[in-house]
Design a protein around this motif. Structure first.
Motif, PDB file in Angstrom:
ATOM      1  N   PHE A 137       9.334  -5.666  -0.275  1.00 30.59           N
ATOM      2  CA  PHE A 137       7.924  -6.051  -0.132  1.00 30.59           C
ATOM      3  C   PHE A 137       7.648  -7.384  -0.812  1.00 30.59           C
ATOM      4  O   PHE A 137       6.898  -8.216  -0.302  1.00 30.59           O
ATOM      5  CB  PHE A 137       6.990  -4.977  -0.707  1.00 30.59           C
ATOM      6  N   PHE A 138       8.259  -7.606  -1.958  1.00 33.49           N
ATOM      7  CA  PHE A 138       8.046  -8.846  -2.691  1.00 33.49           C
ATOM      8  C   PHE A 138       8.586 -10.040  -1.906  1.00 33.49           C
ATOM      9  O   PHE A 138       7.912 -11.059  -1.755  1.00 33.49           O
ATOM     10  CB  PHE A 138       8.714  -8.770  -4.069  1.00 33.49           C
ATOM     11  N   ALA A 139       9.811  -9.879  -1.378  1.00 29.48           N
ATOM     12  CA  ALA A 139      10.419 -10.979  -0.619  1.00 29.48           C
ATOM     13  C   ALA A 139       9.706 -11.211   0.708  1.00 29.48           C
ATOM     14  O   ALA A 139       9.485 -12.356   1.113  1.00 29.48           O
ATOM     15  CB  ALA A 139      11.895 -10.690  -0.376  1.00 29.48           C
ATOM     16  N   VAL A 144      13.451   0.193  -6.313  1.00 32.15           N
ATOM     17  CA  VAL A 144      13.644  -1.222  -6.641  1.00 32.15           C
ATOM     18  C   VAL A 144      13.872  -2.023  -5.367  1.00 32.15           C
ATOM     19  O   VAL A 144      13.317  -3.116  -5.200  1.00 32.15           O
ATOM     20  CB  VAL A 144      14.809  -1.409  -7.646  1.00 32.15           C
ATOM     21  N   LEU A 145      14.676  -1.474  -4.457  1.00 34.79           N
ATOM     22  CA  LEU A 145      14.905  -2.161  -3.184  1.00 34.79           C
ATOM     23  C   LEU A 145      13.617  -2.278  -2.374  1.00 34.79           C
ATOM     24  O   LEU A 145      13.359  -3.328  -1.766  1.00 34.79           O
ATOM     25  CB  LEU A 145      15.987  -1.448  -2.378  1.00 34.79           C
ATOM     26  N   LEU A 179      12.084   7.109   4.910  1.00 40.52           N
ATOM     27  CA  LEU A 179      12.158   5.640   4.870  1.00 40.52           C
ATOM     28  C   LEU A 179      12.945   5.093   6.051  1.00 40.52           C
ATOM     29  O   LEU A 179      12.540   4.110   6.676  1.00 40.52           O
ATOM     30  CB  LEU A 179      12.771   5.175   3.553  1.00 40.52           C
ATOM     31  N   VAL A 180      14.071   5.731   6.356  1.00 44.01           N
ATOM     32  CA  VAL A 180      14.878   5.292   7.503  1.00 44.01           C
ATOM     33  C   VAL A 180      14.085   5.445   8.796  1.00 44.01           C
ATOM     34  O   VAL A 180      14.078   4.552   9.646  1.00 44.01           O
ATOM     35  CB  VAL A 180      16.206   6.079   7.569  1.00 44.01           C
ATOM     36  N   PHE A 181      13.388   6.559   8.942  1.00 48.00           N
ATOM     37  CA  PHE A 181      12.603   6.793  10.145  1.00 48.00           C
ATOM     38  C   PHE A 181      11.476   5.759  10.264  1.00 48.00           C
ATOM     39  O   PHE A 181      11.218   5.251  11.352  1.00 48.00           O
ATOM     40  CB  PHE A 181      12.029   8.212  10.155  1.00 48.00           C
ATOM     41  N   LEU A 219       0.540  -0.087  -6.079  1.00 46.35           N
ATOM     42  CA  LEU A 219       0.013   1.195  -6.548  1.00 46.35           C
ATOM     43  C   LEU A 219       0.680   2.361  -5.821  1.00 46.35           C
ATOM     44  O   LEU A 219       0.926   3.416  -6.414  1.00 46.35           O
ATOM     45  CB  LEU A 219      -1.499   1.252  -6.375  1.00 46.35           C
ATOM     46  N   LEU A 220       0.993   2.180  -4.532  1.00 45.23           N
ATOM     47  CA  LEU A 220       1.691   3.215  -3.784  1.00 45.23           C
ATOM     48  C   LEU A 220       3.107   3.432  -4.318  1.00 45.23           C
ATOM     49  O   LEU A 220       3.628   4.538  -4.280  1.00 45.23           O
ATOM     50  CB  LEU A 220       1.737   2.872  -2.296  1.00 45.23           C
ATOM     51  N   LEU A 221       3.722   2.370  -4.817  1.00 42.46           N
ATOM     52  CA  LEU A 221       5.061   2.490  -5.392  1.00 42.46           C
ATOM     53  C   LEU A 221       5.019   3.183  -6.751  1.00 42.46           C
ATOM     54  O   LEU A 221       6.049   3.650  -7.236  1.00 42.46           O
ATOM     55  CB  LEU A 221       5.720   1.119  -5.512  1.00 42.46           C
ATOM     56  N   LEU A 222       3.850   3.278  -7.361  1.00 43.85           N
ATOM     57  CA  LEU A 222       3.734   3.983  -8.638  1.00 43.85           C
ATOM     58  C   LEU A 222       3.716   5.504  -8.454  1.00 43.85           C
ATOM     59  O   LEU A 222       4.022   6.234  -9.395  1.00 43.85           O
ATOM     60  CB  LEU A 222       2.479   3.536  -9.376  1.00 43.85           C
ATOM     61  N   ILE A 223       3.378   5.979  -7.272  1.00 45.29           N
ATOM     62  CA  ILE A 223       3.356   7.426  -7.023  1.00 45.29           C
ATOM     63  C   ILE A 223       4.741   8.045  -7.232  1.00 45.29           C
ATOM     64  O   ILE A 223       4.865   9.048  -7.933  1.00 45.29           O
ATOM     65  CB  ILE A 223       2.784   7.731  -5.621  1.00 45.29           C
ATOM     66  N   PRO A 224       5.815   7.483  -6.668  1.00 47.32           N
ATOM     67  CA  PRO A 224       7.139   8.053  -6.930  1.00 47.32           C
ATOM     68  C   PRO A 224       7.539   7.951  -8.412  1.00 47.32           C
ATOM     69  O   PRO A 224       8.237   8.825  -8.914  1.00 47.32           O
ATOM     70  CB  PRO A 224       8.089   7.222  -6.065  1.00 47.32           C
ATOM     71  N   VAL A 225       7.088   6.902  -9.080  1.00 46.69           N
ATOM     72  CA  VAL A 225       7.380   6.775 -10.510  1.00 46.69           C
ATOM     73  C   VAL A 225       6.697   7.915 -11.267  1.00 46.69           C
ATOM     74  O   VAL A 225       7.279   8.514 -12.184  1.00 46.69           O
ATOM     75  CB  VAL A 225       6.935   5.397 -11.048  1.00 46.69           C
ATOM     76  N   PHE A 226       5.482   8.253 -10.865  1.00 53.18           N
ATOM     77  CA  PHE A 226       4.758   9.368 -11.478  1.00 53.18           C
ATOM     78  C   PHE A 226       5.532  10.673 -11.295  1.00 53.18           C
ATOM     79  O   PHE A 226       5.716  11.434 -12.245  1.00 53.18           O
ATOM     80  CB  PHE A 226       3.358   9.472 -10.873  1.00 53.18           C
ATOM     81  N   PHE A 227       5.995  10.947 -10.077  1.00 52.54           N
ATOM     82  CA  PHE A 227       6.750  12.174  -9.831  1.00 52.54           C
ATOM     83  C   PHE A 227       8.097  12.157 -10.553  1.00 52.54           C
ATOM     84  O   PHE A 227       8.565  13.199 -11.014  1.00 52.54           O
ATOM     85  CB  PHE A 227       6.933  12.416  -8.333  1.00 52.54           C
TER      86      PHE A 227
END
Length: 189
Positions: free
Chosen positions: A105-107, A99-100, A22-24, A120-128
């Motif tokens: 993205f929302f803001a 959440v951040l 994410l930082v990169f 939907l891409l943010l749901l992938i980490p929730v799945f893992f």
């Protein structure tokens, strides 16, 4: 305990890779002249770390079954305690990161990104993350089965403990309850 330690190391390594990626990527968005080989290396490292986490999850699930079968209740209790409490910082950091990202993205899109594929891409980490809850539940479920076999809990409580072990946050609360109420497990088998 070695399997639990390896699983925890794998989870935290994965979290480190996620944060580094994410930082990169933020840096890459600022300076578009960055080399693309590092991006692919990070994607590869992220994929490999997820695969290792899945392997460690399977190893721990099999280990909990072996401990249950062999009647090694003390090791089951120790592994349950180490794994459930060891992943608490992982889940807190993981939750904060995503959440951040969601808020960013929302803001940035003024709420319009909800109508794009990005959520939907943010749901992938929730799945893992949920897969992690499931594999950490193997020791809690095994410990509950031990208590059931020893007739220390009834069928209804067994089902309740199994369901709680499969839910975020409630799994840790259930682990605390199981550990507090069953400090010493005597085997009758």
């Amino acid at each position: 305990m070695k399997n639990v330690r390896n699983a925890l190391i794998g989870l935290y390594f994965n979290l480190f890779i996620v944060i580094f990626t994410l930082v990169f990527w933020v840096r890459w968005l600022i300076d578009l002249n960055n080399s693309s080989w590092l991006k692919w290396l990070l994607v590869f490292a992220l994929t490999v770390s997820e695969i290792f986490n899945i392997v460690f999850a399977g190893i721990n699930a099999v280990n909990s079954f072996i401990l249950l079968k062999n009647g090694d209740y003390t090791s089951m209790r120790k592994n349950m305690k180490a794994l459930k409490f060891g992943v608490i910082p992982y889940f807190v950091i993981n939750f904060i990161i995503y959440v951040l990202l969601f808020l960013l993205f929302f803001a940035a899109s003024r709420g319009l990104f909800i109508f794009t594929p990005i959520p939907l891409l943010l749901l992938i980490p929730v799945f893992f993350a949920y897969l992690t809850v499931i594999f950490t539940a193997s020791y809690g479920i095994g410990f509950s089965l031990i208590l059931y076999k020893e007739k220390r809990i009834k069928t209804g409580k067994l089902v309740l403990h199994i369901l709680l072990q499969l839910c975020f946050v409630l799994d840790v609360i259930d682990t605390i309850v199981l550990l507090a109420k069953n400090k010493v497990v005597k085997t009758n088998i």
